[in-house]
Enzyme design. Sequence first.
Site, PDB file in Angstrom:
ATOM      1  CB  CYS A 100      -0.949  -0.059   1.268  1.00  0.00           C
ATOM      2  SG  CYS A 100      -1.698   1.603   1.449  1.00  0.00           S
ATOM      3  CB  CYS A 104      -5.107   6.370  -2.718  1.00  0.00           C
ATOM      4  SG  CYS A 104      -3.895   5.313  -3.208  1.00  0.00           S
ATOM      5  CB  THR A 191      -3.736   4.129   4.880  1.00  0.00           C
ATOM      6  OG1 THR A 191      -4.601   3.101   5.152  1.00  0.00           O
ATOM      7  CG2 THR A 191      -2.588   3.846   4.160  1.00  0.00           C
ATOM      8  CD  GLU A 257      -2.440  -0.439   8.178  1.00  0.00           C
ATOM      9  OE1 GLU A 257      -1.375  -1.007   8.640  1.00  0.00           O
ATOM     10  OE2 GLU A 257      -2.029  -0.519   6.602  1.00  0.00           O
ATOM     11  CG  HIS A 292     -10.381   4.749  -0.668  1.00  0.00           C
ATOM     12  ND1 HIS A 292      -9.345   5.285  -1.230  1.00  0.00           N
ATOM     13  CD2 HIS A 292     -10.258   3.943   0.372  1.00  0.00           C
ATOM     14  CE1 HIS A 292      -8.322   4.551  -0.277  1.00  0.00           C
ATOM     15  NE2 HIS A 292      -8.740   3.846   0.657  1.00  0.00           N
ATOM     16  CE1 TYR A 296      -9.064   0.629  -1.034  1.00  0.00           C
ATOM     17  CE2 TYR A 296      -9.144  -1.655  -0.414  1.00  0.00           C
ATOM     18  CZ  TYR A 296      -8.840  -0.433  -0.328  1.00  0.00           C
ATOM     19  OH  TYR A 296      -8.716  -0.162   1.205  1.00  0.00           O
ATOM     20  CB  CYS A 298      -3.605  -0.077  -4.921  1.00  0.00           C
ATOM     21  SG  CYS A 298      -4.484  -0.542  -3.727  1.00  0.00           S
ATOM     22  CD  GLU A 446      -5.098  -1.088   2.565  1.00  0.00           C
ATOM     23  OE1 GLU A 446      -4.330  -1.513   2.132  1.00  0.00           O
ATOM     24  OE2 GLU A 446      -5.142   0.124   3.330  1.00  0.00           O
TER      25      GLU A 446
HETATM   26  C1  LIG Z   1      -5.509  -1.956   6.717  1.00  0.00           C
HETATM   27  C2  LIG Z   1      -6.550  -0.949   6.720  1.00  0.00           C
HETATM   28  C3  LIG Z   1      -6.193   0.564   6.362  1.00  0.00           C
HETATM   29  C4  LIG Z   1      -7.388   1.499   6.159  1.00  0.00           C
HETATM   30  N1  LIG Z   1      -7.350   2.620   6.213  1.00  0.00           N
HETATM   31  C5  LIG Z   1      -8.051   3.691   6.362  1.00  0.00           C
HETATM   32  C6  LIG Z   1      -7.867   4.957   6.047  1.00  0.00           C
HETATM   33  O1  LIG Z   1      -6.915   5.368   5.593  1.00  0.00           O
HETATM   34  N2  LIG Z   1      -8.746   5.895   6.298  1.00  0.00           N
HETATM   35  C7  LIG Z   1     -10.001   5.649   7.022  1.00  0.00           C
HETATM   36  O2  LIG Z   1     -10.753   6.334   7.151  1.00  0.00           O
HETATM   37  N3  LIG Z   1     -10.255   4.185   7.065  1.00  0.00           N
HETATM   38  C8  LIG Z   1      -9.337   3.358   6.930  1.00  0.00           C
HETATM   39  N4  LIG Z   1      -9.577   1.895   6.873  1.00  0.00           N
HETATM   40  C9  LIG Z   1     -10.878   1.774   7.817  1.00  0.00           C
HETATM   41  C10 LIG Z   1     -11.927   0.809   7.168  1.00  0.00           C
HETATM   42  O3  LIG Z   1     -12.771   1.723   6.002  1.00  0.00           O
HETATM   43  C11 LIG Z   1     -12.846   0.190   7.985  1.00  0.00           C
HETATM   44  O4  LIG Z   1     -11.846  -0.934   8.570  1.00  0.00           O
HETATM   45  C12 LIG Z   1     -13.937  -0.471   7.459  1.00  0.00           C
HETATM   46  O5  LIG Z   1     -14.829   0.362   7.287  1.00  0.00           O
HETATM   47  C13 LIG Z   1     -14.924  -1.368   8.505  1.00  0.00           C
HETATM   48  O6  LIG Z   1     -14.858  -0.605   9.707  1.00  0.00           O
HETATM   49  P1  LIG Z   1     -14.164  -1.355  11.115  1.00  0.00           P
HETATM   50  O7  LIG Z   1     -12.691  -1.975  10.855  1.00  0.00           O
HETATM   51  O8  LIG Z   1     -14.276  -0.695  12.296  1.00  0.00           O
HETATM   52  O9  LIG Z   1     -14.969  -2.832  11.220  1.00  0.00           O
HETATM   53  P2  LIG Z   1     -16.107  -3.004  11.964  1.00  0.00           P
HETATM   54  O10 LIG Z   1     -17.409  -2.020  11.856  1.00  0.00           O
HETATM   55  O11 LIG Z   1     -16.168  -3.451  13.366  1.00  0.00           O
HETATM   56  O12 LIG Z   1     -16.815  -4.082  11.154  1.00  0.00           O
HETATM   57  C14 LIG Z   1     -16.797  -5.397  11.402  1.00  0.00           C
HETATM   58  C15 LIG Z   1     -18.224  -6.339  10.945  1.00  0.00           C
HETATM   59  O13 LIG Z   1     -19.176  -6.168  11.342  1.00  0.00           O
HETATM   60  C16 LIG Z   1     -20.113  -5.589  10.435  1.00  0.00           C
HETATM   61  N5  LIG Z   1     -20.825  -4.235  11.124  1.00  0.00           N
HETATM   62  C17 LIG Z   1     -20.329  -3.238  11.488  1.00  0.00           C
HETATM   63  N6  LIG Z   1     -21.336  -2.341  11.858  1.00  0.00           N
HETATM   64  C18 LIG Z   1     -22.238  -2.910  11.688  1.00  0.00           C
HETATM   65  C19 LIG Z   1     -23.960  -2.509  11.997  1.00  0.00           C
HETATM   66  N7  LIG Z   1     -24.062  -1.382  12.504  1.00  0.00           N
HETATM   67  N8  LIG Z   1     -24.799  -3.717  11.779  1.00  0.00           N
HETATM   68  C20 LIG Z   1     -24.477  -4.781  11.236  1.00  0.00           C
HETATM   69  N9  LIG Z   1     -23.106  -4.948  11.070  1.00  0.00           N
HETATM   70  C21 LIG Z   1     -22.297  -4.187  11.151  1.00  0.00           C
HETATM   71  C22 LIG Z   1     -19.384  -5.121   9.430  1.00  0.00           C
HETATM   72  O14 LIG Z   1     -19.936  -5.276   8.058  1.00  0.00           O
HETATM   73  C23 LIG Z   1     -18.301  -6.197   9.477  1.00  0.00           C
HETATM   74  O15 LIG Z   1     -18.624  -7.410   8.882  1.00  0.00           O
HETATM   75  C24 LIG Z   1      -8.600   0.994   6.766  1.00  0.00           C
HETATM   76  C25 LIG Z   1      -9.056  -0.514   7.392  1.00  0.00           C
HETATM   77  C26 LIG Z   1      -7.953  -1.459   6.926  1.00  0.00           C
HETATM   78  C27 LIG Z   1      -8.140  -2.516   7.508  1.00  0.00           C
HETATM   79  S1  SF4 Z   2      -6.152   2.523  -2.474  1.00  0.00           S
HETATM   80 FE1  SF4 Z   2      -4.528   0.771  -2.245  1.00  0.00          FE
HETATM   81  S2  SF4 Z   2      -2.428   1.895  -2.259  1.00  0.00           S
HETATM   82 FE2  SF4 Z   2      -4.016   3.591  -1.913  1.00  0.00          FE
HETATM   83  S3  SF4 Z   2      -4.232   3.649   0.362  1.00  0.00           S
HETATM   84 FE3  SF4 Z   2      -5.752   2.316  -0.191  1.00  0.00          FE
HETATM   85  S4  SF4 Z   2      -4.882   0.268  -0.048  1.00  0.00           S
HETATM   86 FE4  SF4 Z   2      -3.275   2.080   0.042  1.00  0.00          FE
END
Ligand SMILES: Cc1cc2nc3c(=O)[nH]c(=O)nc-3n(C[C@H](O)[C@H](O)[C@H](O)COP(=O)(O)OP(=O)(O)OC[C@H]3O[C@@H](n4cnc5c(N)ncnc54)[C@H](O)[C@@H]3O)c2cc1C
Ligand code: SF4
Length: 482
Positions: A100, A104, A191, A257, A292, A296, A298, A446
């Site tokens: 990553c 982006c 990220t 992250e 966003h 992907y 990427c 991710e």
């Molecule tokens: C490596 C990585 C990089 C990331 N980078 C960024 C970033 O740069 N900026 C950024 O803003 N975010 C970033 N994210 C966040 C990403 O958008 C979230 O992980 C994603 O939206 C899920 O939220 P959560 O991780 O809190 O999971 P959770 O909300 O805990 O979700 C876990 C599970 O529960 C379910 N769930 C959640 N809420 C509910 C509900 N109300 N009702 C029913 N089911 C539900 C989901 O569908 C999922 O199956 C990143 C995530 C990862 C893993």
């Molecule tokens: S789009 Fe891909 S490379 Fe860009 S920040 Fe998200 S995971 Fe990373």
Amino acid sequence: MTLLTAEQYEESLRRLNLVVYQFGRRVENVVDDPMIRPSMKAVAKTYELAHVPEHEAIMTATSHITGEKINRFTHIHQNVDDLVNKSKMGRLLGRETGCCFQRCVGMDALNALSIVTYAIDEKHATSYNERFLKYLEYVQQHDLTCDGAMTDTKGVRSLPPSQQPDPDAYLHVVRETEDGIVVRGAKAHQTGAVNSHEVIVMPTMTMRKGDKAYAVSFALPSDTKGIVYIVGRQSCDTRKLEDGMLDRGNIVYGGHEALVVFDDVLVPWDRVFMYGEYDFTGLLVESFAAYHRQSYACKVGVGDVLIGAAQTAAEYNGVEKASHIKDKIVEMNHLNETLYCGCIACASQGQVMAGGTYLVDVLLANVHKHNVTRFPYEIARIAQDIAGGLMVTLPSEQDLRSPETAEWIKKYYKTREDIPTEARMRVLRLIENLTLGAAAVGYLTESMHGAGSPQAQRVMISRRINMTEKQQAAKRLCGIDH
Ligand SMILES: Cc1cc2nc3c(=O)[nH]c(=O)nc-3n(C[C@H](O)[C@H](O)[C@H](O)COP(=O)(O)OP(=O)(O)OC[C@H]3O[C@@H](n4cnc5c(N)ncnc54)[C@H](O)[C@@H]3O)c2cc1C
Ligand code: SF4
């Protein structure tokens, strides 16, 4: 207008005064920290390639504000070509870095805000778009990297922000002053946060009337007083602290992250892009998510690396001509190119929004990202099949270098006469890195959760599908006439 080089980007980070914690300690020198530096190098690639003539058309664009040449990561998409080039840029950088490259999220936040600030002004006669354009010009002028901060920590998922046991589970405005607003809360999983000059905050979901204080969007320099970064762990991350490079798999690049805490931080008025307009939170979340999900692309580039590694491992083992291996390589490519089709399709079907910003086709962007939640896992499964068990039982680089064990490792892990054992070890470590190690954070988990978990895309697909049209087509063809 500046088009920073990779070296200038690195130097610019040294001037920041970030408050960063990792392993329970303050990190004073973020840029040279061995755990963080590979991720800085990955972002630096977005600067480096902008100066390579062969990649210039993809990596740079013409600013719609100043008419000058800028890095595409700071550009507001002006036509379908811009969107298509963005997808191509993602694949290129994924292939170049194998991880990553982080930049982006900020680009996608800028484009979403370009649409939403314009829409808010149209309805509420505010002047957010003018503020935003000034801010954008500053970002373009200095070729900045922005963290796109959407995801709140969210507490109890079934409760809205204002009914959470802890009101700070979602970032919100705690008070207003003459100079601006004061915000409290945290953004999770950010990220590239500590490689960024700026942080752009957006609400995490559609807000209702009772959650007005949570309907807030703004941008701040990343070293603003009150912002604290706690860097997250990645699988096998401490291999970056070991002697030697081989066991890292990817010897140059990585990602990171962080949890970003806003401890009563003042946001000056000229950096506020939404404040209380809860009726536009849905548009902001949907536009950012669509952009966003397109980003992907990427994963296709990282997929290229994994496929290349699997083919190499097969050749080293002398099985590349076996029909099932050839078929598996075709399957990996089929899945990877299907992902590419998705990100090119949503870009090429993009449309202009009021205000002139081009947005991807939202339905197709969601279909693309939904495929991303699945196909990299299958590609990784096949890569592990081809790699063989040695990928997870291989001794360390130190054992390869040790006079007591080196000869046994070289002898017993030797395959073809012309292939050094060390080369075989390197490619297996790369497959391990991408499917189980530090890069699996980006390539697999991710892919699952970044830009929204699978259910978020299913909701958008169900909303955007034109079911009436489908039913009409079916009824017409079988003679149902009501
Ligand atoms: C490596 C990585 C990089 C990331 N980078 C960024 C970033 O740069 N900026 C950024 O803003 N975010 C970033 N994210 C966040 C990403 O958008 C979230 O992980 C994603 O939206 C899920 O939220 P959560 O991780 O809190 O999971 P959770 O909300 O805990 O979700 C876990 C599970 O529960 C379910 N769930 C959640 N809420 C509910 C509900 N109300 N009702 C029913 N089911 C539900 C989901 O569908 C999922 O199956 C990143 C995530 C990862 C893993
Ligand atoms: S789009 Fe891909 S490379 Fe860009 S920040 Fe998200 S995971 Fe990373």
